[in-house]
Design a protein around this motif. Structure first.
Motif, mmCIF file in Angstrom:
data_model
loop_
_atom_site.group_PDB
_atom_site.id
_atom_site.type_symbol
_atom_site.label_atom_id
_atom_site.label_comp_id
_atom_site.label_asym_id
_atom_site.label_seq_id
_atom_site.Cartn_x
_atom_site.Cartn_y
_atom_site.Cartn_z
ATOM 1 N N ASP A 105 23.600 54.441 43.304
ATOM 2 C CA ASP A 105 24.532 54.244 44.428
ATOM 3 C C ASP A 105 25.254 55.562 44.696
ATOM 4 O O ASP A 105 25.923 56.096 43.813
ATOM 5 N N HIS A 168 33.433 51.108 41.638
ATOM 6 C CA HIS A 168 33.068 49.935 40.836
ATOM 7 C C HIS A 168 32.160 50.329 39.690
ATOM 8 O O HIS A 168 31.484 51.362 39.747
ATOM 9 N N ALA A 199 30.758 53.905 39.777
ATOM 10 C CA ALA A 199 30.621 54.584 41.072
ATOM 11 C C ALA A 199 32.027 54.933 41.535
ATOM 12 O O ALA A 199 32.886 54.052 41.654
ATOM 13 N N GLU A 201 34.133 56.487 44.609
ATOM 14 C CA GLU A 201 33.845 56.655 46.036
ATOM 15 C C GLU A 201 35.097 56.708 46.906
ATOM 16 O O GLU A 201 35.436 55.729 47.564
ATOM 17 N N GLU A 232 30.416 59.530 47.474
ATOM 18 C CA GLU A 232 30.275 58.675 46.283
ATOM 19 C C GLU A 232 29.248 59.242 45.317
ATOM 20 O O GLU A 232 28.155 59.630 45.721
#
Ligand code: MF3
Ligand code: CO
Length: 260
Positions: A105, A168, A199, A201, A232
């Protein structure tokens, strides 16, 4: 429950995130005035599938596409559509893949041609705040240390931090615990431990921090319709330190001296 990853699992996460980085690098080649965001989405989906993975966002909580493409005042979760990019736009592309059962991600905000200097500065500051946050993603610190670093840096420069959306944990699921806010107080929140993958971001606005979610249930924009930036990285805490698993290198190779 926070899932800690083994070194072997972190290497699988790195593979997934490398493919995300390569996909964003492909996007960098195609971002020109006139291309529609749906066309970018189709190119990304094909690239991901050709590389033996599946799009991580497609079908997640009913999300309809491979990428989130968020133009100008759209902060995140823009749904690809028939909008054609225009010179001066800024466009956040958020990409996820699942490979070997693990999610990658990462997101980057691109300039379409020349953008207003104040908007370019917003992008630069947001990207810098991401790396400042990552410096705190080390064993023994806490989630609040990351958010505090992002928040103080951005607010000191007159920007505002979106509160309703956070980074997250990430792993077999796209969204795992813990929540990773882009604001906070030092020494607060969950303790960071080896094996955690998160992650980070930052979503940073030129104007006020207030958001509006459009009627499609996804598109999230600034209430004042001023531009917003989003960068991110997926980061593992490994050997006590931050190990950035995703990569902007493919993007910046394509952008060359136009990199922000
Ligand atoms: N990077 C975003 C996030 O972590 C993208 C999620 S879009 C979704 O929240 F459709 F997958 F939810
Ligand atoms: Co994310």
């Amino acid at each position: 429950m926070i899932y800690l990853k083994t070194d072997e699992e972190i290497e699988l996460m790195r593979e997934s995130n490398l493919l995300v980085g390569m996909t964003l690098g492909e996007m960098a080649k195609w971002i020109v005035p006139g291309i529609t965001t749906l066309k970018l989405d189709k190119i990304a989906e094909e690239f991901i599938r050709d590389n033996g993975a599946i799009p991580g966002f497609l079908g997640y909580a009913g999300y309809p596409n491979t990428l989130c493409i968020s133009v100008n005042e759209v902060i995140v979760h823009g749904i690809p559509n028939s909008y054609a990019l225009r010179e001066g736009d800024v466009v956040s592309i958020d990409c996820g893949v699942v490979k070997n059962g693990f999610n990658g991600d990462s997101a980057y905000t691109f300039c379409v041609g020349e953008v207003a200097p104040e908007v370019e500065q917003l992008l630069k500051t947001t990207k810098e705040s991401l790396y400042l946050g990552i410096e705190h993603a080390v064993e023994g610190k806490r989630i609040g240390d990351i958010g505090h670093a992002v928040q103080t840096y951005c607010e000191a420069r007159g920007y505002s931090v979106v509160r309703e959306l956070c980074g997250h944990g990430v792993g077999k699921k796209l969204h795992e615990e813990p929540n990773v806010p882009n604001y906070g107080r030092p020494g607060t929140g969950p303790l960071l431990k080896n094996g955690m993958c998160i992650a980070i971001e930052p979503m940073i606005n030129l104007g006020s921090r207030n958001i509006v979610i459009e009627r499609d249930g996804w598109t999230t924009r600034t209430r004042d319709r001023k531009p917003s930036a989003h960068f991110e990285h997926t980061v593992a805490i490994k050997g006590g330190k931050a190990d950035i698993l995703s990569s902007f290198e493919y993007i910046e190779q394509v952008l060359g001296e136009k990199s922000i």
